[in-house]
Write a protein that holds these residues in place. Structure first.
Motif, PDB file in Angstrom:
ATOM      1  N   GLY A  39      36.052 -10.297  80.881  1.00 16.97           N
ATOM      2  CA  GLY A  39      36.822  -9.819  82.029  1.00 16.97           C
ATOM      3  C   GLY A  39      38.292 -10.131  81.964  1.00 16.97           C
ATOM      4  O   GLY A  39      39.051  -9.730  82.862  1.00 16.97           O
ATOM      5  N   ASP A  40      38.738 -10.841  80.943  1.00 21.34           N
ATOM      6  CA  ASP A  40      40.151 -11.199  80.813  1.00 21.34           C
ATOM      7  C   ASP A  40      40.857 -10.119  79.984  1.00 21.34           C
ATOM      8  O   ASP A  40      40.486  -9.881  78.838  1.00 21.34           O
ATOM      9  CB  ASP A  40      40.288 -12.552  80.115  1.00 21.34           C
ATOM     10  CG  ASP A  40      41.690 -13.122  80.211  1.00 21.34           C
ATOM     11  OD1 ASP A  40      42.667 -12.337  80.129  1.00 21.34           O
ATOM     12  OD2 ASP A  40      41.838 -14.346  80.369  1.00 21.34           O
ATOM     13  N   PRO A  41      41.863  -9.452  80.552  1.00 19.01           N
ATOM     14  CA  PRO A  41      42.522  -8.362  79.814  1.00 19.01           C
ATOM     15  C   PRO A  41      43.191  -8.816  78.534  1.00 19.01           C
ATOM     16  O   PRO A  41      43.401  -8.029  77.630  1.00 19.01           O
ATOM     17  CB  PRO A  41      43.549  -7.828  80.825  1.00 19.01           C
ATOM     18  CG  PRO A  41      43.756  -8.945  81.796  1.00 19.01           C
ATOM     19  CD  PRO A  41      42.448  -9.649  81.893  1.00 19.01           C
ATOM     20  N   ARG A  42      43.521 -10.114  78.432  1.00 17.89           N
ATOM     21  CA  ARG A  42      44.167 -10.586  77.205  1.00 17.89           C
ATOM     22  C   ARG A  42      43.233 -10.544  76.009  1.00 17.89           C
ATOM     23  O   ARG A  42      43.671 -10.435  74.865  1.00 17.89           O
ATOM     24  CB  ARG A  42      44.657 -12.032  77.401  1.00 17.89           C
ATOM     25  CG  ARG A  42      45.849 -12.172  78.307  1.00 17.89           C
ATOM     26  CD  ARG A  42      46.125 -13.627  78.640  1.00 17.89           C
ATOM     27  NE  ARG A  42      45.072 -14.190  79.481  1.00 17.89           N
ATOM     28  CZ  ARG A  42      45.082 -15.443  79.944  1.00 17.89           C
ATOM     29  NH1 ARG A  42      46.091 -16.246  79.636  1.00 17.89           N
ATOM     30  NH2 ARG A  42      44.120 -15.890  80.718  1.00 17.89           N
ATOM     31  N   TYR A  43      41.939 -10.632  76.252  1.00 19.89           N
ATOM     32  CA  TYR A  43      40.981 -10.709  75.150  1.00 19.89           C
ATOM     33  C   TYR A  43      40.008  -9.537  75.162  1.00 19.89           C
ATOM     34  O   TYR A  43      39.007  -9.543  74.461  1.00 19.89           O
ATOM     35  CB  TYR A  43      40.195 -12.025  75.229  1.00 19.89           C
ATOM     36  CG  TYR A  43      41.075 -13.219  75.501  1.00 19.89           C
ATOM     37  CD1 TYR A  43      42.045 -13.610  74.589  1.00 19.89           C
ATOM     38  CD2 TYR A  43      40.976 -13.931  76.698  1.00 19.89           C
ATOM     39  CE1 TYR A  43      42.882 -14.689  74.844  1.00 19.89           C
ATOM     40  CE2 TYR A  43      41.797 -15.000  76.958  1.00 19.89           C
ATOM     41  CZ  TYR A  43      42.749 -15.375  76.039  1.00 19.89           C
ATOM     42  OH  TYR A  43      43.585 -16.436  76.300  1.00 19.89           O
ATOM     43  N   GLY A  44      40.311  -8.497  75.975  1.00 17.08           N
ATOM     44  CA  GLY A  44      39.418  -7.350  76.061  1.00 17.08           C
ATOM     45  C   GLY A  44      39.313  -6.581  74.766  1.00 17.08           C
ATOM     46  O   GLY A  44      38.351  -5.864  74.544  1.00 17.08           O
TER      47      GLY A  44
END
Length: 824
Positions: free
Chosen positions: A171-176
């Protein structure tokens, strides 16, 4: 007049389907482009800066420095600050059973920690938690220890850390997008990567962004802290700009093809309205005779065009949004976790801009024929309108201006290739193509008659009539052929440009890397060397024997691999002149190796090996990076039984290089410290990227070709309706239905061939000039023509013209001669 226009739209709606289809295709392409670029922008923002949504302010360092650790406590003391999230990040290399892999080592958020899938979050400097992606790729579990080396050289060697947890970062856009992440405490990040201080400090505040940012900025300035404090929104915008370089390249790229599609659409629409209004000349004359003014006639025709433009533009926008939605869903399904989640977005401009552009294109395309038809006197409307010919004043001006533009554009293309300059090349191409379009009323009939003498004459009366029909109205013939001309030119330009680029890159890589494949390792077993030699597609091989030596010269030293020049080396290299001449008592060092080690030509170097030492004089030459090269006799002085450390291979010309390379790589995987390099891997990477780009461009250009085919079918259909009495007269004089169908088919194919011949010539010139303007500064460019692809383009264009004639011919043969002749 308004009522008349509405009645005409109701009762003659079928005649607007052809221009409407051109509008729908062009506008759908533009709308889909704008929606996709909006979706990509939203997705990039969510991926790059989505993590800043919970925060009000962000403290960042000035320049490349980090923020001192004490600043986090100072920010926490500012009135209104609820919490701070200081971030410390470094880069590390994890060594596991699956090999060495890169990971971003960072601190875990305190305000919004990631869900724990297994274990717990790290609490000590010796503990780490892994993202699910890293855990799966490295095959690490909770309780395992992993050596971590600082990627930036911040630590002296590998530092071991214990895996205490696995976190869910989906759910974290940095690691999507599958970014490998390892989480540690602040001290743990420093221990593993050497990073110190804070990369940034994210602030959760009880006040709004502006108030929070101003308060933090004032407090830190009073304490003399030299940092930058911005709102979270501003910091997110800065991150997106940094990621994209400030340019929405995808939008520019796709919009260029949308403009091309609209250009072709405009040609089709203008041609359609010209024929429609020419057919309605008698109706216009009757209206003028009963009292309608020229202004009323013009406004009535433009009102019809406006309704057509609005209606079909709206349909095009809806179609484009549906296409973009489908592509977004398909792209997300195919990419999986390899890309961030795509946030489907329909910007306002994706609806408004295409509708406005579509209406303007229709009105601008319809205005000239509308004005021209209104100028016809009522009595003169009974006579056919005189077309622009080469002998008319308008024709001479148009031809002269077109030839001037062609000459100016050609000169610009030559200059662009010699400078080189992409901008000059683009301008030259646009100017010259505009000149060709302007002179089309002369070029197309001339080319049609010349091609018809060869292609149409053998079909007898039907062929001769087709030639006459194709050249009778030069303006209509030019407009019909020009739509297909654009598509053929662009496709040919792309194919020739790709083929020429492929040849230029191949020659450049062969010159830079004389050997197709270089397999290196600490020791290559004889069985592996034999297996590589027997691989399908390998034409010749040569092995290099060598050993690692201690080399010293002056106050400098190095530990290179010393190899003997093998027999048959000249049979392996692509360019025999690239093989350096090696003599006893000398060592040849490549230019790259000499530059990195600081050794110079003429230096005397002492070579100490396992079995002895010798002196050699340095010669710097060639691009071999496999070793320092000596003769077998010189190598024997330092190593009596050298191991096989490298194998050079040449691929068979015309073989499947990708399959051969995969086979060699598979065999090289069994070699200790095995590596595969050389020209073939570089060529494969470049050709794969080129093939992908070519496929994308051709798929986008296909829209223009479809619109061009619609234009041919449209023009031919209206031309058949316009010539109903003429066709009936030919039938009355003995022309059979089959001959009438053949006449229309030959006419369509003839105009298609004109587009193919002119488009191919222009495409070849533009493709070669484009490659020279792009790469002429770096490599030699020689024209390469992909004859198979060019033949396929010509065949598709001819079949498209033939297919476009089917429905018009069927309609023409259905009308009985007596009935058609009775129409007044």
């Amino acid at each position: 007049m308004l009522s008349l226009s509405l009645a005409s739209l109701r009762h003659q709606s079928r005649q607007y389907l052809a221009p409407g289809l051109a509008v729908v295709l062009g506008i759908a392409f533009m709308a889909a482009t704008l929606v996709l670029t909006g979706t990509m922008s939203s997705s990039i923002r969510q991926s790059v800066a989505g993590q800043y949504e919970p925060y009000a302010s962000v403290v960042v360092a000035r320049g490349a420095d980090t923020i001192p650790a004490a600043v986090a406590h100072q920010v926490e003391e500012v009135a209104g600050v609820r919490a701070v999230d200081p971030v410390r990040t470094g880069s590390g290399l994890l060594r596991t059973s699956t090999g060495e892999s890169y990971a971003m080592v960072t601190t875990e958020s305190t305000t919004s920690p990631h869900p724990v899938l297994e274990g717990r979050a790290p609490r000590a400097a010796t503990e780490v938690a892994l993202s699910a992606t890293v855990a799966a790729g490295s095959q690490l579990e909770v309780g395992d220890t992993v050596p971590v080396t600082a990627a930036s050289g911040g630590s002296a060697g590998p530092v071991r850390a214990t895996v205490v947890g696995i976190l869910d970062v989906a759910g974290d856009p940095r690691y999507g997008g599958g970014t490998p992440a390892v989480f540690a405490t602040p001290d743990g990040v420093t221990r593993l990567t050497g990073a110190k201080g804070w990369a940034e400090i994210d602030v959760v505040s009880a006040t709004d962004e502006e108030a929070s940012t101003a308060a933090i900025r004032t407090a830190l300035e009073a304490k003399g802290v030299d940092v930058t404090v911005v709102t979270a929104t501003q910091h997110a915008d800065d991150k997106v700009t940094e990621f994209t370089g400030g340019t929405d390249f995808l939008a520019v790229f796709f919009l260029a093809f949308a403009v091309i599609a609209l250009f072709v659409s405009a040609i089709v629409i203008a041609n359609t309205f010209s024929i429609l209004l020419a057919r309605r000349a008698r109706e216009t004359a009757m209206l003028r005779a009963v009292g309608a003014t020229r202004g009323q006639v013009i406004r009535s025709a433009l009102a019809e065009s406006l309704v057509v433009g609005v209606l079909f533009s709206v349909v095009g926008v809806i179609t484009g949004i549906a296409m973009a939605w489908g592509l977004t869903r398909a792209g997300g399904a195919l990419a999986g976790d390899a890309l961030p989640d795509l946030v489907f977005t329909v910007p306002v401009r994706a609806v408004a801009v295409p509708v406005v552009v579509g209406v303007l294109v229709v009105l601008v395309a319809a205005l000239p024929p509308v004005v021209r038809s209104s100028r016809v006197a009522p009595l003169a409307a009974l006579r056919p309108d005189a077309a622009i010919t080469a002998t008319s004043r308008g024709g001479r001006v148009r031809i002269a201006l077109g030839l001037v533009l062609v000459a100016a554009g050609a000169a610009a293309l030559v200059v662009a290739g010699s400078l080189p300059s992409v901008l000059v090349g683009v301008v030259g191409g646009l100017v010259s193509f505009t000149g060709v379009i302007m002179a089309g009323s002369v070029l197309v009939p001339w080319a049609a008659r010349a091609i018809g003498l060869v292609a149409a004459r053998p079909f007898g009366p039907a062929g001769r009539l087709a030639i006459d029909n194709a050249v009778r109205n030069p303006a209509r013939a030019a407009a019909t052929a020009s739509a297909l001309l654009v598509g053929v030119t662009l496709v040919t330009m792309t194919a020739v440009g790709a083929a020429t680029t492929r040849t230029a890159v191949t020659d450049f890589v062969n010159a830079r890397y004389p050997v197709d494949v270089v397999v290196q390792g600490s020791a290559i077993p004889g069985a592996t060397a034999s297996a590589i030699r027997s691989t399908d597609g390998v034409a010749a091989t040569a092995t290099l024997s060598g050993t690692t030596v201690d080399a010293s010269w002056g106050s400098s030293s190095a530990r290179p691999m010393l190899s003997a020049v093998p027999e048959g080396l000249r049979d392996v290299v692509r360019d025999p002149t690239a093989v350096p001449t090696v003599t006893d008592g000398s060592v040849v060092v490549s230019e790259e190796a000499a530059g990195s080690s600081g050794i110079r030509p003429g230096d005397e170097v002492i070579l100490q090996g396992p079995d002895g030492r010798t002196r050699a004089r340095v010669t710097v030459a060639g691009d071999f990076d496999v070793a320092w090269l000596v003769t077998p006799a010189t190598l024997a002085e330092v190593e009596h039984q050298p191991a096989t450390t490298a194998l050079l291979a040449r691929f068979t010309d015309g073989a499947d290089a990708t399959a051969t390379l995969d086979g060699v790589k598979e065999l090289a995987g069994s070699i200790d410290e095995g590596q595969v390099s050389g020209a073939a891997p570089v060529r494969a990477a470049n050709m794969q990227a080129l093939d992908i780009a070519l496929a994308v461009v051709l798929a986008l250009l296909a829209i223009s070709v479809v619109i061009a085919v619609v234009g041919i079918a449209n023009t031919l259909s209206l031309s058949v309706i316009e010539r109903t009495r003429e066709s009936a007269l030919l039938r009355a004089l003995g022309l059979t239905r089959g001959q009438l169908r053949a006449m229309l088919a030959i006419e369509a194919v003839l105009l298609s061939l004109v587009g193919v011949v002119l488009g191919t010539a222009l495409g070849v010139a533009y493709g070669v000039a484009g490659v020279r303007s792009l790469f002429g500064e770096f490599m030699a460019v020689s024209p390469t023509l992909p004859w198979g692809q060019l033949a396929a383009v010509a065949l598709v264009a001819v079949l498209a013209g033939l297919l476009a004639s089917v429905l018009p011919a069927h309609r023409a043969t259905k009308v009985a001669p007596a009935q058609a002749l009775a129409v007044e």
